[in-house]
Design an enzyme around this catalytic site. Sequence first.
Site, PDB file in Angstrom:
ATOM      1  N   HIS A  77      71.397   3.146 -64.799  1.00 52.23           N
ATOM      2  CA  HIS A  77      70.867   1.960 -64.129  1.00 52.23           C
ATOM      3  C   HIS A  77      69.971   2.336 -62.952  1.00 52.23           C
ATOM      4  O   HIS A  77      68.901   1.748 -62.755  1.00 52.23           O
ATOM      5  CB  HIS A  77      72.045   1.090 -63.664  1.00 52.23           C
ATOM      6  N   GLU A  80      66.672   3.450 -64.289  1.00 50.21           N
ATOM      7  CA  GLU A  80      65.875   2.294 -64.741  1.00 50.21           C
ATOM      8  C   GLU A  80      65.103   1.688 -63.565  1.00 50.21           C
ATOM      9  O   GLU A  80      63.920   1.339 -63.692  1.00 50.21           O
ATOM     10  CB  GLU A  80      66.787   1.266 -65.397  1.00 50.21           C
ATOM     11  N   HIS A  81      65.737   1.588 -62.423  1.00 51.82           N
ATOM     12  CA  HIS A  81      65.028   1.124 -61.227  1.00 51.82           C
ATOM     13  C   HIS A  81      63.861   2.057 -60.892  1.00 51.82           C
ATOM     14  O   HIS A  81      62.758   1.594 -60.579  1.00 51.82           O
ATOM     15  CB  HIS A  81      65.987   1.082 -60.035  1.00 51.82           C
ATOM     16  N   GLU A 157      72.804  -4.691 -54.974  1.00 46.49           N
ATOM     17  CA  GLU A 157      73.001  -5.349 -56.269  1.00 46.49           C
ATOM     18  C   GLU A 157      74.462  -5.277 -56.700  1.00 46.49           C
ATOM     19  O   GLU A 157      75.025  -6.262 -57.185  1.00 46.49           O
ATOM     20  CB  GLU A 157      72.109  -4.686 -57.324  1.00 46.49           C
TER      21      GLU A 157
END
Length: 465
Positions: A77, A80-81, A157
């Site tokens: 994740h 991906e950022h 997040e």
Amino acid sequence: MRVHVPGLAPLLFCLTALFAAPAAASGSITDNVVETRLDNGLTVLVLEDRRAPVVSTQIWYRVGSADEYGGVTGISHMLEHMMFRGSEAFEPGEFSRVVSRLGGRENAFVGRDYTGYHQLLGSDHWETLLEMEAERMQHLRLTEEEFLPEREVVREERRQRVDDRPNARLREAFMAAAFHADPYGQPVIGWMSDIDEYSVDALQDWYDTWYTPDNAVVAVVGDVDAEAVVAAAERHFGDIPAGPGVERPARSEPPQTGERRITVQVPAELPYVMMGWKAPSLNSLEEPDDAYALLVLEGVLSSGEASRLARELERGREIAGSAAASYSPFTRRDGLFMLGGVPAADTDPGELEAALREQIERLREEPVGEDELERVQARVVASEVYGRDSVHAQASQLAMLETVGIGWQELGAFVERVRAVTAEDVRRVAQEYLVPETLTVGILDPLPLDERESEEPAAEYGGEL
């Protein structure tokens, strides 16, 4: 993560949304798919759909939270950022600005089995997107300057999506209890203690290992010429060398030998009941019959207002404010058949749990009526027809099935396999898989809310960010 898209994820791809129908008005989507595998291992899937001048371009990598281990959970994740934070050809944020200038939309997501990037734009610009994806497949630029603030974004997040949401905290604890050795027990977003320890070097290693053409699937669906797409894929991706060919460790879950229970006590407005039984994926079954019977069983319980949970527990006995079932066999590893719900006012969570157990026991003992079975099957088939207009959904379905190792060809068999399920099949799989020995139960036991906290909607069963 760019923007959370529930259901594309997919969660999971649910029964009624996963398999939208082919672009053509008749026949199967698989009749018209063009598949090519480049010399470097990249899989390219193309489906022509010329009804509108739009194209969905997608690239899926076979890496997700299930490939992670202690110390780096959530790193897929995080990467991906960082894929939007600059490469040799694009400054930070420029990839997204180019898509916007071309009049397109983009998004990205991470699940347990994959990481995906997708765009939807006019048919004049699809090759530009392939060229851009090829560039960041091989030339991502990872720097401390971009990484440190983006890690803070990920930390926030996690706080917003998990730490501040009681149902999400229940689900995280529930999955960790259900899976002791299998990586499906890890949160997709990662544990905060691991996020705190990420480094540029760790991200670079993850990128170098997994972001390679032989570990990727490109799917293009829409107003395109298949031969032109294949030629463009060869032109832009063909010279990228294949990766090291990493072999994934088995990390098999030991057999569960008894019911597991957890209780999460945090400030919350409403209690929640979560139940899950170990269930197979298509990847682990020699024949697909059990998977499709479980999908139909899910539909019997939870496929609209006429299904049993809504009809009997929500409106009939009025002991559930909401209740749902969830199962997906379209995963790399075995997962769970899940039930969950919010008790109605003045209903104890134990009462709702008992009612959910009664629903399962009834399915184990009594065959589903033929009228009910046909209604559920018709609903599934109808959902396939209604989904025909989305080139994005078609590309997602093809890429997802190929990425998790089931194969895109399974899409063409979906309707036939659903229609072949019998009432006895539903009872048989209930008896075989929905047994006490493989059950995990999670209860959210609310503590009083303070002034700063408020309740969020019921947690989704899906596993994507």
